[in-house]
Scaffold this motif. Sequence first.
Motif, PDB file in Angstrom:
ATOM      1  N   ASN A 306      49.118   5.653  -9.318  1.00 56.39           N
ATOM      2  CA  ASN A 306      48.869   7.044  -9.665  1.00 56.39           C
ATOM      3  C   ASN A 306      47.661   7.502  -8.858  1.00 56.39           C
ATOM      4  N   LEU A 307      47.888   8.378  -7.896  1.00 54.18           N
ATOM      5  CA  LEU A 307      46.834   8.753  -6.952  1.00 54.18           C
ATOM      6  C   LEU A 307      45.630   9.418  -7.619  1.00 54.18           C
ATOM      7  N   PRO A 308      45.806  10.316  -8.578  1.00 59.05           N
ATOM      8  CA  PRO A 308      44.623  10.883  -9.247  1.00 59.05           C
ATOM      9  C   PRO A 308      43.749   9.818  -9.910  1.00 59.05           C
ATOM     10  N   GLU A 309      44.378   8.807 -10.520  1.00 63.35           N
ATOM     11  CA  GLU A 309      43.596   7.740 -11.143  1.00 63.35           C
ATOM     12  C   GLU A 309      42.741   7.015 -10.109  1.00 63.35           C
ATOM     13  N   GLN A 310      43.342   6.714  -8.963  1.00 65.48           N
ATOM     14  CA  GLN A 310      42.600   6.002  -7.922  1.00 65.48           C
ATOM     15  C   GLN A 310      41.471   6.870  -7.364  1.00 65.48           C
ATOM     16  N   ALA A 311      41.759   8.153  -7.163  1.00 65.97           N
ATOM     17  CA  ALA A 311      40.723   9.050  -6.649  1.00 65.97           C
ATOM     18  C   ALA A 311      39.558   9.158  -7.636  1.00 65.97           C
ATOM     19  N   ARG A 312      39.860   9.234  -8.927  1.00 66.21           N
ATOM     20  CA  ARG A 312      38.796   9.341  -9.933  1.00 66.21           C
ATOM     21  C   ARG A 312      37.980   8.053 -10.012  1.00 66.21           C
ATOM     22  N   ASN A 324      21.636  10.133  -6.821  1.00 63.41           N
ATOM     23  CA  ASN A 324      20.344   9.634  -6.351  1.00 63.41           C
ATOM     24  C   ASN A 324      19.847  10.406  -5.135  1.00 63.41           C
ATOM     25  N   LYS A 325      20.789  10.937  -4.336  1.00 63.55           N
ATOM     26  CA  LYS A 325      20.408  11.708  -3.155  1.00 63.55           C
ATOM     27  C   LYS A 325      20.359  13.206  -3.425  1.00 63.55           C
ATOM     28  N   GLY A 326      20.673  13.595  -4.658  1.00 61.66           N
ATOM     29  CA  GLY A 326      20.664  15.015  -4.984  1.00 61.66           C
ATOM     30  C   GLY A 326      21.839  15.768  -4.400  1.00 61.66           C
ATOM     31  N   LEU A 327      22.956  15.085  -4.170  1.00 66.68           N
ATOM     32  CA  LEU A 327      24.143  15.719  -3.601  1.00 66.68           C
ATOM     33  C   LEU A 327      25.146  16.046  -4.697  1.00 66.68           C
ATOM     34  N   GLU A 328      25.998  17.015  -4.421  1.00 68.56           N
ATOM     35  CA  GLU A 328      27.059  17.389  -5.352  1.00 68.56           C
ATOM     36  C   GLU A 328      28.356  16.734  -4.882  1.00 68.56           C
ATOM     37  N   LEU A 329      28.899  15.848  -5.693  1.00 71.94           N
ATOM     38  CA  LEU A 329      30.149  15.161  -5.371  1.00 71.94           C
ATOM     39  C   LEU A 329      31.290  15.852  -6.105  1.00 71.94           C
ATOM     40  N   LYS A 330      32.294  16.316  -5.359  1.00 72.27           N
ATOM     41  CA  LYS A 330      33.398  17.081  -5.941  1.00 72.27           C
ATOM     42  C   LYS A 330      34.726  16.367  -5.712  1.00 72.27           C
ATOM     43  N   LEU A 331      35.631  16.592  -6.658  1.00 72.62           N
ATOM     44  CA  LEU A 331      36.963  16.004  -6.593  1.00 72.62           C
ATOM     45  C   LEU A 331      37.999  17.096  -6.805  1.00 72.62           C
ATOM     46  N   LEU A 343      54.723   4.387  -4.464  1.00 66.09           N
ATOM     47  CA  LEU A 343      54.623   3.013  -3.976  1.00 66.09           C
ATOM     48  C   LEU A 343      53.725   2.985  -2.744  1.00 66.09           C
ATOM     49  N   THR A 344      52.587   2.324  -2.858  1.00 69.26           N
ATOM     50  CA  THR A 344      51.678   2.193  -1.722  1.00 69.26           C
ATOM     51  C   THR A 344      50.793   0.973  -1.940  1.00 69.26           C
ATOM     52  N   ASP A 345      49.974   0.663  -0.957  1.00 69.85           N
ATOM     53  CA  ASP A 345      49.049  -0.459  -1.052  1.00 69.85           C
ATOM     54  C   ASP A 345      47.776   0.031  -1.733  1.00 69.85           C
ATOM     55  N   LYS A 346      47.624  -0.311  -3.006  1.00 72.45           N
ATOM     56  CA  LYS A 346      46.521   0.200  -3.820  1.00 72.45           C
ATOM     57  C   LYS A 346      45.167  -0.216  -3.264  1.00 72.45           C
ATOM     58  N   GLU A 347      45.013  -1.509  -2.912  1.00 71.72           N
ATOM     59  CA  GLU A 347      43.724  -2.011  -2.446  1.00 71.72           C
ATOM     60  C   GLU A 347      43.305  -1.344  -1.142  1.00 71.72           C
ATOM     61  N   SER A 348      44.254  -1.190  -0.222  1.00 75.31           N
ATOM     62  CA  SER A 348      43.925  -0.553   1.059  1.00 75.31           C
ATOM     63  C   SER A 348      43.519   0.898   0.861  1.00 75.31           C
ATOM     64  N   LEU A 349      44.255   1.614   0.011  1.00 75.09           N
ATOM     65  CA  LEU A 349      43.949   3.024  -0.229  1.00 75.09           C
ATOM     66  C   LEU A 349      42.566   3.183  -0.853  1.00 75.09           C
ATOM     67  N   LEU A 350      42.237   2.328  -1.825  1.00 77.49           N
ATOM     68  CA  LEU A 350      40.914   2.401  -2.450  1.00 77.49           C
ATOM     69  C   LEU A 350      39.810   2.141  -1.435  1.00 77.49           C
ATOM     70  N   LEU A 351      40.011   1.156  -0.570  1.00 79.58           N
ATOM     71  CA  LEU A 351      38.990   0.817   0.418  1.00 79.58           C
ATOM     72  C   LEU A 351      38.796   1.948   1.423  1.00 79.58           C
ATOM     73  N   ILE A 352      39.903   2.599   1.816  1.00 80.92           N
ATOM     74  CA  ILE A 352      39.808   3.729   2.752  1.00 80.92           C
ATOM     75  C   ILE A 352      38.994   4.864   2.137  1.00 80.92           C
ATOM     76  N   LEU A 353      39.342   5.257   0.914  1.00 77.65           N
ATOM     77  CA  LEU A 353      38.643   6.369   0.254  1.00 77.65           C
ATOM     78  C   LEU A 353      37.179   6.031   0.001  1.00 77.65           C
ATOM     79  N   LYS A 354      36.922   4.791  -0.394  1.00 74.55           N
ATOM     80  CA  LYS A 354      35.539   4.382  -0.642  1.00 74.55           C
ATOM     81  C   LYS A 354      34.717   4.463   0.643  1.00 74.55           C
TER      82      LYS A 354
END
Length: 729
Positions: A306-312, A324-331, A343-354
């Motif tokens: 579920n892509l929203p779950e991974q993004a969150r 800590n840097k005073g930045l605004e992080l938006k989703l 169907l996708t590679d969950k670990e690869s997608l998480l690492l890319i977004l991170k």
Amino acid sequence: MLELHFAMPIMSLTAIISAGVMTLNWFMYQTADGVRQWMFSMQLMALTCLLLIGISYQPEAVTFVALTCLFASFYFFVNGTEKFFKLPHSHTVWIIIAVVYFALVSWFSFVDSNRAMRYIASYSLVTISMGLSIRTLMVCTPSHHQRPSLSRWGFLVACLSVFAVLSIHLLTLDVKSQPAVLTSLTTSQVLVIAATVCLPIILCVAFSLLCGAQQLEKMALLAQKNKQASLLKGRFLTMLSHELRTPLNAIVGHADMLKRIPREPQKHAQLCDVISEAAHSLSDLANQVLLQAKGEQVGAQLKPVNLPEQARSVFELLLPLSKNKGLELKLRIDERLEELYFLTDKESLLLILKNLMSNGIKYTEHGEVILSVNLQEPQRKGDSLERRVQFSVSDTGIGLSQNALDYIFEPFASTQLEHNISNSAGFGLSLSKQLVENLGGELTVCSEVKQGTVFSFSLQLNSCDIPATQKAADENKAQQIALSTSSILVVEDNLLNQEVLKHYLQDTKMYCEYVRSLTDATDAIKAETFDVILLDMHLPDGHGLEWWQNLQGHFEPAQAPTVIALTGDADEEAQQKYLQHGITYCLEKPISGAILLSVLEHVGTAHTTQINPLQLLDEQVVAHLNKQFDSQFLNTKLMYLADTFDYEFAQLQGLADIQAIEQLEVKLQTLIQECIDLGLKALAQALVETKDAVRAKQVIDWRALHHYAKQNALALQNYQKQFCAVRNI
């Protein structure tokens, strides 16, 4: 045309020599574009000169062949020049030239034999060819030739010389055929003859200069690239040293604080969190370094996501860093994605977004970082519905110059030395690009200095149903014995790792014995029976796999312990080798306690199948098999059944990984029929349910199903032995 007739034999000789030199050039510079065409050009020019010797008495057919070779010679001349200077070839222009040229040559060779008109047609052909070649030389982009060089001037002079000599011939054209007498030639005629004779050599020298200059340029670029790569790797090692020492310092320092601080549970928990986070950072860095150093794509492991779950999850992970840097992080997530699974590679997608988000945070001092996930219009492909999902990470950071964009995805490249390599442009972007390509997408970047950067990629994904737990896995768990009744042999030479495993296993009430070498492990197994062996693969007195291969032949299949490899090998090929040679599971270091306990619950032991084999087997089918076949033959067949399942399930998982659904269903149906024929009724039913799950696009735990199949095979083998023993009484 007096002097032309006189010069033709000598010109033929020089053309043959030039053709030989260009052939040698082709052998020397085969990788250079255009050299082969230039070789053909010189060879055809030599053939043309040979055919034109004694043109006054040659028949019109031979003359026509000579003029055809002349056309081919200059066609290859221009074509080779265009290829060498990386310009597109104009087929339309040459079709028009060919039509006009051959119309004139044919007419003035066979209908109205006119040497002057044939010469004018040839002169026009050569003039156009020289013009096209000079145009190519002038238009070529600076990236191929950074500055004017001797080779380029030489080629220009050669083209102009050909044009000048033939122009002089045209101006002094004499339509009457006159015998050539050497003593009657004027000084100007001698100069024209000398120039004519030298034309092939002039062209050959020009070609050779261009080839040599290009080779030198390639060597210079290669040397520059090697120097740059050496500098980048040196900088990478400097950053790597910093990145390793920083979390190590945090681990050592906080461990010391933990030891000194008196009993303060809350403070202890905070210190432990810091140590755990630093350790995970080290583990993540090690994984990225190993993946990047490997330099190859890693096979995607497709799972329902579920892509929203991974993004969150990535958003929440990096939110403290941005605060800590005073930045605004938006989703920003497309609402249509909330209820969908892909169907996708969950670990690869998480690492890319991170990597992309942490990279944006590190290079942004003021403003915001935004992760956007958008669903594009779906497309139907066969029976499945494919949707393209667009991912983008934008920031308001320092941005990138055009020079930085040229090498931003290169391994070890970084725009600033002080930034974290595992999350910044120094390392993560190269790995992210590799992972995105492995998923079938392309990572792109758009940036302006002081205006921010946007990284984006899109993936074509197959939608699937919400993951469901497999009944086969549930049945497998129901037949496993309780952890409290299991005994485990831990083979680990490192005392610190032993302490970690003791900590994980202390609350399970399992009997555990710890040894530090393969020799001690062998003695322990001889002294008592173990259900599970946790085996470190690299020990002082040998390799774990070789030890187990030599040892497992001494066990009856039903009594053999389950072996779980504890390995630091990140190489997937090595882990596959372990699984193919009797290892049930591979756990990568650092070992997670939750994963270890989950595997122990899931694996079970071989003697589980002996609890009640009649729940797994069809007695009537087994009895029929014993009537149909000799018992010795049947025992031999069943002895290798578990190994056969290893091969069969490897094929099933391979077909599932590449989404070959039709072939997978055919393979499952074949395996179902084989199980029915052998009396493996429980496994056959589990495979039928698996086939239904495949059609419903549900996730399959192939490893659990594989283990369940081996349990059934062992149950059948043991039941067959009992059946034969009873019959022989």
